[in-house]
Design a protein around this motif. Structure first.
Motif: not given
Lengths: 200, 506
Positions: B286-295, B318-328, B330-338
């Motif tokens: 139901g909820r995926v935590v997406i971790d963009a490596g490094h930063g 991109r992955l977060g948007r597809v998961l939320e919009e196409e498959y409903g 929920a998404v959380a991120y470990t970082r959303e910026g640099d």
């Protein structure tokens, strides 16, 4: 006759000789104990070493070791034999030289380096229960093509080469700048030691 | 003669040993004051819930070190000359320094939300130390309520922390949070749903109710001598309900619905059923935590236009948007910026987000030019490490049961080290990893190098299935060309999203 004479001689000099000999014996015992204690330290003599560094000629030690490098598929490793020339016989020195050989890279063209050529070690030591600790200088790790693949290759090649050179070592811990680190370059976890038997 | 020679050595040794022993004793006596300087207090654990006032300093909620010492029955050592304090909780040493935001627990350094302060004559500790960090070491359940600014601390044992309420498209759900695995029985009596918890207490009795709630008529706790019962009265609009137990974090979900619910094999619905085994997760993601490596300063792999930290962040979004919009999903991120985020913090964020899957995104690299293709990793610490962790778990659990809480502790509790958590999800993580590799195979954008396993730092402490994806080799000219193209990155993100969806339903 001599024995009898000696016995009579010691017998004649009584307490003075007895005290002197006891003092000398106590001093010798203490010196022996100190020497033994020194021998229990980190740097062991080649002859007393569990990992058997051989004395090739007076004043110089050599040791033949295997350095494992990556093959073209990035999955397997093959060894190259190297002769390490040691100024002194400590295991620490030998291990550092071995890692330096890994950093120099393979001689064969079909093999690939696994350790950055810039690598520096700021500490390396052994414990008494089969553990070995290698502390890399953090900055010396940076200029390298790091990814999960190359990080696993470095771990596998280093652990395997060190494990082969030091049969008494069962696990190897990697540190960065003297401290436990999450990883060497962001992928492979280094919080726990690597078991030599599992990285062959 | 030989007897006479041997005997005189004994008195010779004694005169040497006596002064030596005296010297050692003197040295110990000289050292003694430095030990005595510590202010040691030992208290017994309380058996009833207690409340402690908190206070706000510089916009952050704090609690005094004295209260923390009371809560955990901990010994407190204060070194004023160094401005350092050590709390001894059983075998754990928790060290903080005034004006410093780091707390050191054994050899781990954890960054607190704010620095430790010395205010109003007390050392003030950021509240997140008590609500987020110390519960991992000690069994006391804690809950902080912002309105009365009170921290309630329960005694060890089975404790229900609180109940929260979520809206659903055709109903509502009540989420019951126990402090640990809690046995309970569900029953329906006179149209009311009852959840009976034997031998439990509730810390926060308030149940969030709305006026004219279309689904929930009433809900309240009834505390008896040996049982605690949550009584839920539903309205006539509710035609179906479901009680589901979820684990890691432990919670019991009561769903009230105006439409028929799809039955989950782990749920109870209208029948009595005791749930006594440790809970497990459903397969649903139901909820995926997406971790963009490094930063941040950690750029990851760099080679011309390939900058790993930027590529991973782009694919993450991109992955977060597809998961939320196409498959409903929920998404959380470990970082959303640099930003630079430590591996441990990334895992913490994932656990705090209570995800069902952690996916860490990377770009691979090698000095071997021929290497190319995707790889998916799952965490496996190795047999030796696993055995050592198992021993640590057993020892720590035994120590806590016998020494720290004197046998008061719930016997079902096990002390799990941070980096042993993921091993419980290895099978499920492998399923997700294989699903992703299948999707890469079908997508044919990049060759695949299979699912691999090893000790992966960022996955080790994840309290959920977790995988690390390497989207090709930046060091390969062919892979790099693909990774630079936005359309290619979009396709890779879609392939991963589809794989997650399939792993969720498959």
């Amino acid at each position: 006759m001599n024995h009898a004479h000696s016995a009579a001689h010691y017998g004649m000099n009584g307490a003075a000789h007895s005290a002197a000999s006891r003092g000398a014996l106590l001093l010798a015992t203490l010196l022996c104990a100190l020497a033994l204690l020194a021998g229990c330290g980190r740097d062991r003599s080649p002859e007393g070493n569990a990992d058997g560094i051989s004395l090739a000629e007076r004043g110089q030690l050599t040791r033949s070791v295997l350095c494992y490098f990556a093959t073209a598929d990035g999955e397997t490793m093959e060894p190259e034999r190297r002769e390490l020339v040691l100024d002194e016989g400590s295991r620490e020195t030998m291990a550092k030289l071995l890692i330096a050989e890994l950093a120099r890279g393979p001689h064969r063209e079909d093999l690939y380096a696994t350790v950055p050529p810039t690598i520096e070690i700021d500490a390396l030591f052994f414990d008494d229960v089969g553990g070995m600790f290698v502390s890399f200088v953090g900055a010396s790790l940076l200029p390298w093509s790091w990814g999960s693949s190359s990080e696993f290759l470095m771990v596998r090649s280093t652990v395997r080469s060190l494990g082969a050179a030091f049969p008494s070592v069962r696990r190897i811990t990697f540190l960065v700048d003297g401290r436990r680190a999450d990883s060497l370059a962001g992928h492979v976890g280094t919080a726990h030691p690597f078991e030599v038997a599992e990285w062959r | 003669m030989s007897g006479k020679c041997a005997a005189p050595f004994a008195p010779h040794v004694s005169p040497c040993a006596a002064p030596l022993a005296a010297l050692i004793v003197c040295a110990l006596l000289m050292l003694a004051p430095s030990f005595a300087r510590a202010d040691i207090e030992v208290r017994m654990p309380a058996s009833e819930p207690r409340t402690f006032a908190t206070s706000e300093w510089d916009g952050v909620e704090y609690i005094t070190a004295d209260d923390v010492s009371l809560i955990y029955s901990a010994s407190l050592y204060w070194r004023p000359e160094l401005q350092k304090m050590t709390l001894r909780l059983g075998d754990f040493h928790v060290k903080v320094t005034a004006e410093n935001p780091n707390v050191v627990i054994e050899d781990r350094v954890i960054h607190l939300a704010a620095p430790v302060l010395f205010r109003a004559g007390h050392l003030q500790l950021p509240l997140d130390l008590v609500t987020n960090i110390l519960p991992d070491l000690c069994p006391y359940p804690v809950i902080w309520r912002p309105e009365p600014r009170l921290l309630t601390v329960g005694a060890p044992g089975s404790v229900i922390l609180d109940v929260t309420r979520n809206m659903l498209p055709n109903g509502i759900e009540l989420i019951v949070r126990p402090s640990g695995p809690a046995d309970f029985v569900t029953r329906e009596l006179d149209g009311e749903i009852q959840l009976v918890f034997p031998g439990s207490r509730v810390l926060n009795e308030q149940v969030p109710l709305l006026e004219d709630d279309p689904f929930l008529l009433d809900a309240q706790w009834i505390q008896n001598v040996d049982t605690l019962t949550l009584v839920v009265a539903k309205t006539d609009s509710v035609i179906d309900y479901q009680v589901t137990r979820e684990g890691r974090p432990e919670r019991i979900v009561v769903r009230l619905s105006a439409v028929p619910l799809i039955k989950d094999p782990q749920s109870t619905s209208g029948t009595m059923r005791a749930l006594t085994s440790p809970s497990g997760r459903t397969r649903q993601i139901g909820r995926v935590v997406i971790d963009a490596g490094h930063g941040g300063a950690d750029m990851g792999y760099q080679n011309g236009a390939i900058i790993e930290k930027d590529i991973t962040l782009d694919i993450a979004k991109r992955l977060g948007r597809v998961l939320e919009e196409e498959y409903g999903i929920a998404v959380a991120y470990t970082r959303e910026g640099d930003e630079e985020v430590t591996a441990e913090r990334r895992t913490e964020i994932a656990n705090e987000a209570q995800g069902d899957l952690l996916i860490s995104l990377h770009v691979n690299a090698s000095t071997i030019p021929a290497l190319r293709g995707t790889e998916v990793y799952v965490h496996s610490p190795g047999i030796g490490v696993s055995e050592r962790i198992e021993r640590i778990v057993e020892e720590a659990t035994t120590r806590y049961r016998t020494e720290v809480v004197g046998g008061l502790l719930d016997q079902s509790l096990r002390m799990i080290p941070w980096d042993a958590v993921q091993t419980g999800y290895k099978k499920r993580s492998g399923e997700v990893a294989r699903s992703i590799q299948r999707a890469f195979n079908e997508g044919e954008d990049l060759p695949t190098r299979g699912v691999k396993q090893g000790p992966i730092g960022v996955l080790a402490g994840a309290d959920m299935p977790a995988v690390l994806v390497e989207f090709g080799f930046g060091s390969s000219r062919d892979d790099a060309k693909r990774l630079i193209e936005k359309t290619s990155r979009e396709r890779l993100a879609e392939q991963v999203a589809r794989a997650i969806r399939e792993a969720s339903s498959g």
